[in-house]
Structures are given as C-alpha cells and as structure tokens.
Scaffold this motif. Structure first.
Motif, PDB file in Angstrom:
ATOM      1  N   TYR A  76     -16.840  20.485  28.518  1.00 34.44           N
ATOM      2  CA  TYR A  76     -17.796  19.373  28.596  1.00 34.44           C
ATOM      3  C   TYR A  76     -19.109  19.796  27.945  1.00 34.44           C
ATOM      4  O   TYR A  76     -19.725  20.786  28.352  1.00 34.44           O
TER       5      TYR A  76
ATOM      6  N   ARG B 116     -29.573  14.542  27.589  1.00 34.74           N
ATOM      7  CA  ARG B 116     -28.636  13.687  28.326  1.00 34.74           C
ATOM      8  C   ARG B 116     -28.895  12.221  28.088  1.00 34.74           C
ATOM      9  O   ARG B 116     -27.959  11.446  27.832  1.00 34.74           O
TER      10      ARG B 116
ATOM     11  N   ARG C  88     -28.083  11.565  24.504  1.00 33.40           N
ATOM     12  CA  ARG C  88     -26.862  12.273  24.101  1.00 33.40           C
ATOM     13  C   ARG C  88     -27.045  13.048  22.789  1.00 33.40           C
ATOM     14  O   ARG C  88     -26.261  12.929  21.834  1.00 33.40           O
TER      15      ARG C  88
ATOM     16  N   ARG D 148     -28.139   3.072  33.977  1.00 35.54           N
ATOM     17  CA  ARG D 148     -26.802   3.443  34.384  1.00 35.54           C
ATOM     18  C   ARG D 148     -26.298   2.568  35.530  1.00 35.54           C
ATOM     19  O   ARG D 148     -25.125   2.197  35.582  1.00 35.54           O
TER      20      ARG D 148
ATOM     21  N   ASP E  76     -22.182  11.943  37.258  1.00 39.74           N
ATOM     22  CA  ASP E  76     -22.432  11.385  35.928  1.00 39.74           C
ATOM     23  C   ASP E  76     -21.501  12.018  34.902  1.00 39.74           C
ATOM     24  O   ASP E  76     -20.925  11.321  34.045  1.00 39.74           O
ATOM     25  N   SER E  77     -21.326  13.326  34.998  1.00 40.21           N
ATOM     26  CA  SER E  77     -20.454  14.027  34.056  1.00 40.21           C
ATOM     27  C   SER E  77     -18.998  13.605  34.239  1.00 40.21           C
ATOM     28  O   SER E  77     -18.280  13.367  33.258  1.00 40.21           O
TER      29      SER E  77
ATOM     30  N   ASN F  90     -18.479  10.272  32.706  1.00 43.15           N
ATOM     31  CA  ASN F  90     -18.404  10.357  31.241  1.00 43.15           C
ATOM     32  C   ASN F  90     -17.040  10.874  30.787  1.00 43.15           C
ATOM     33  O   ASN F  90     -16.462  10.374  29.824  1.00 43.15           O
TER      34      ASN F  90
ATOM     35  N   ASN G  88     -14.418   8.116  31.315  1.00 45.58           N
ATOM     36  CA  ASN G  88     -14.553   7.061  30.306  1.00 45.58           C
ATOM     37  C   ASN G  88     -14.088   7.537  28.941  1.00 45.58           C
ATOM     38  O   ASN G  88     -13.476   6.769  28.183  1.00 45.58           O
TER      39      ASN G  88
END
Length: 329
Positions: free
Chosen positions: A134, A187, A190, A252, A313-314, A317, A320
């Motif tokens: 990641y 973050r 990105r 978010r 959150d990670s 991600n 998704n």
C-alpha cells in the motif's frame, strides 16, 4: 459536524488568545527567593564545609546542590505566600512542582509516556493491518516514528529541564508538526500516485518541507531562541493541516457516509477543546497536576482515533481499488 470554515475561525481565535496570555514569571525575581537561595547555597553547598548529601536517585538525574537550593526555596517561598494569602507564582517560567524521585513534572512525564504508548500501538496496528504494497503505508509509519520521537523528548524535558532537553523537545515537536503538514497533502491530494505531475509536485514539496525545517532550527539555534516565534510557527503549520484534514473529513463523509470518515474532524475538534486547558493555566493541583500536563493527557485519545482512521481509510481505498480492478477485468 464541524465545518472547516467554523473550525478554522475557532483555531485562529485560540491562537490569538494564546499569544495574549504569555507573561514572564515573577517568583525568581522576588528578593526573598534570591536571599533564600544565597543562604542555602552558602550553608549547604560549600565543598570545604561538609556539603549536604544528595540522594543517589537525584544525582542520577543530575541534581546539583545549587539546584537543590533553588527547588527547596521555591517551595519555602510558596508556602510563605500561601500563609499570607498571596497567589502562587511561577519560578523560571514554571509552577513550583513537587518532584517525584527527582522527576520535575511527574504527571507531564506520565502523560507523555501515554502518548508514546499510543504511537507505538498505532505503529503496530499500521504494520499489522496495512499491506506492505500500500503506497501510503510508509508515510503513515513515518508519522508514527516522528510522533514517538517527539514524546520521547517531551518525557526527557519534563523529567529534567535543561537547555539541551528543552531544545530537543522543541525541535522534535517541530519536526513532528511539520511532518504532519508534509504527509497531509500526500493523502488529501494523493501525491503518492505514480504520475509524472504528482511525482514532480511531491519532490518539490519534500524539498520545501526540508528547507523549512532546517531554516526553523537554524533560526532558533543560531540566531535567537524565540518562544513566541516557535509557538507561532507550530500553530500556523498546525492550522493549515487541520483545515485540510477537516475539509478532507467532510468530503470523505459526503462520499461514503461512513462514521469513520468524520474521525479527523472529531480529532481536530477534540484537540481544540483540550487546547483550552493551556489558555486556562492554573497552579498545579497537589503540586503536580497542571494545565499543561492535562493537555498532554488530552492528546492521547485523538492519537488513537487518528490511527484508527488511517487504517479504516486505507482499507477502504484498498477495497475500492480491488473492486475497480474486478470491473475492468
């Protein structure tokens, strides 16, 4: 939910209040205190006249006879002032704390260690729950390292207040705050994604942050040890990243309507609330528990919440990204 604009306004008001309440200590300028220290040193610190023995546990923390006199006289003068209904005053910029095993500010030390434990817990959580592949994982792990280092030096400073421990505490805290500012745009925007434009922006942003930190340390160390500037610099950097995280949190939450998405906003509001303890400074309860130590206590909860957010959150991600790959396949 607290909106970014109202949060930023609250932060600015708090900064103005913080600047407005700074004042020098009075205790070490009192004639009776100076006389007490002189008499104590003359009667107890003469190496040729049977100087007072200092217990080993205090000598290990580098307490000297003159410092013992200073500490003792602080409490003698404080008791005299209380007996005549005068307010407790600070000495050398600090309240007259009751030391424990030679530790100057015991509760600040305990709560600094609590924050260190929170960062160590978060580091373990990041390593356990985020895959090595990641891309943001390394930034979050560095956040834990910077945070942990800042609380190590905070512990040392509150254990014994020397020029070197104070400087290390300030420089480590500054590095931690600036790193928080560094990884926030990574973050939010990105910048970790491998596109030519993002790579160029990330490279420039990295260089800029390094230059800012070097300039910050150089100014304090080589030009002037300026408390007001140091506070202003840290608060300004904190304001920017808090505003970015508040905006990101709101965005978010609009996207996924998940409760964890608002955790950054909650953490920032929480920190603002405990920051008010610094505004309402008061003499230490029981000679040990003051507003600053309670501020350290109040930062443990938001730290834990922050690591939980980073993991959630990670994981979102990653999930998704996996769904997107399945759709393309």
């Amino acid at each position: 939910m607290l909106r970014p604009s109202s949060l930023l306004t609250s932060l600015l008001v708090a900064v103005c209040l913080l600047w407005g309440i700074a004042e020098a200590s009075l205790g070490d300028r009192l004639p009776e205190f100076r006389e007490c220290v002189q008499v104590c040193a003359r009667e107890n610190c003469d190496p040729n006249n049977n100087p007072t023995h200092i217990p080993i546990h205090r000598r290990l923390l580098l307490w000297t006879c003159p410092q013992e006199c200073d500490y003792t006289c602080q409490h003698i003068i404080t008791q005299q002032r209380l007996a005549t209904s005068q307010p407790i005053t600070q000495f050398h910029g600090k309240w007259p704390f009751i030391r424990v095993l030679g530790i100057q500010e015991p509760f600040s030390v305990i709560f600094s260690l609590g924050n260190l434990a929170a960062h160590n817990w978060g580091l373990t959580k990041l390593r356990r729950e985020l895959p090595a592949s990641y891309p943001l994982r390394k930034y979050y792990i560095m956040f834990a390292f910077f945070g942990g280092a800042s609380w190590v030096f905070s512990t040392l400073f509150h254990t014994r207040d020397f020029a070197v421990t104070e400087q290390l505490d300030y420089f480590a805290a500054g590095a931690s705050v600036l790193y928080g500012m560094y990884y926030t745009p990574v973050r939010v925007f990105r910048l970790d994604r491998p596109t030519p434009r993002r790579e160029s922006v990330l490279r420039l942003w990295t260089i800029l942050c390094c230059i800012m930190y070097i300039a910050h340390v150089a100014y304090l160390k080589l030009w002037k040890w300026n408390y007001t500037y140091n506070m202003a610099a840290n608060v300004t950097v904190g304001l920017v990243q808090n505003a970015l995280w508040s905006y990101f949190s709101w965005k978010r939450w609009k996207e996924n309507r998940q409760t964890w998405a608002i955790w950054p906003g909650v953490a920032v509001a929480w920190l603002m609330m405990v920051m008010s303890l610094e505004l309402l400074d008061f003499p230490p309860l029981w000679g040990a528990l003051d507003a600053h130590s309670l501020w350290h206590l109040g930062t443990i909860g938001p730290t834990i919440l922050w690591y939980n957010f980073m993991v959630k959150d990670s994981q979102d991600n990653i999930a998704n990204g996996a769904k997107l790959k399945d759709i393309k396949a």
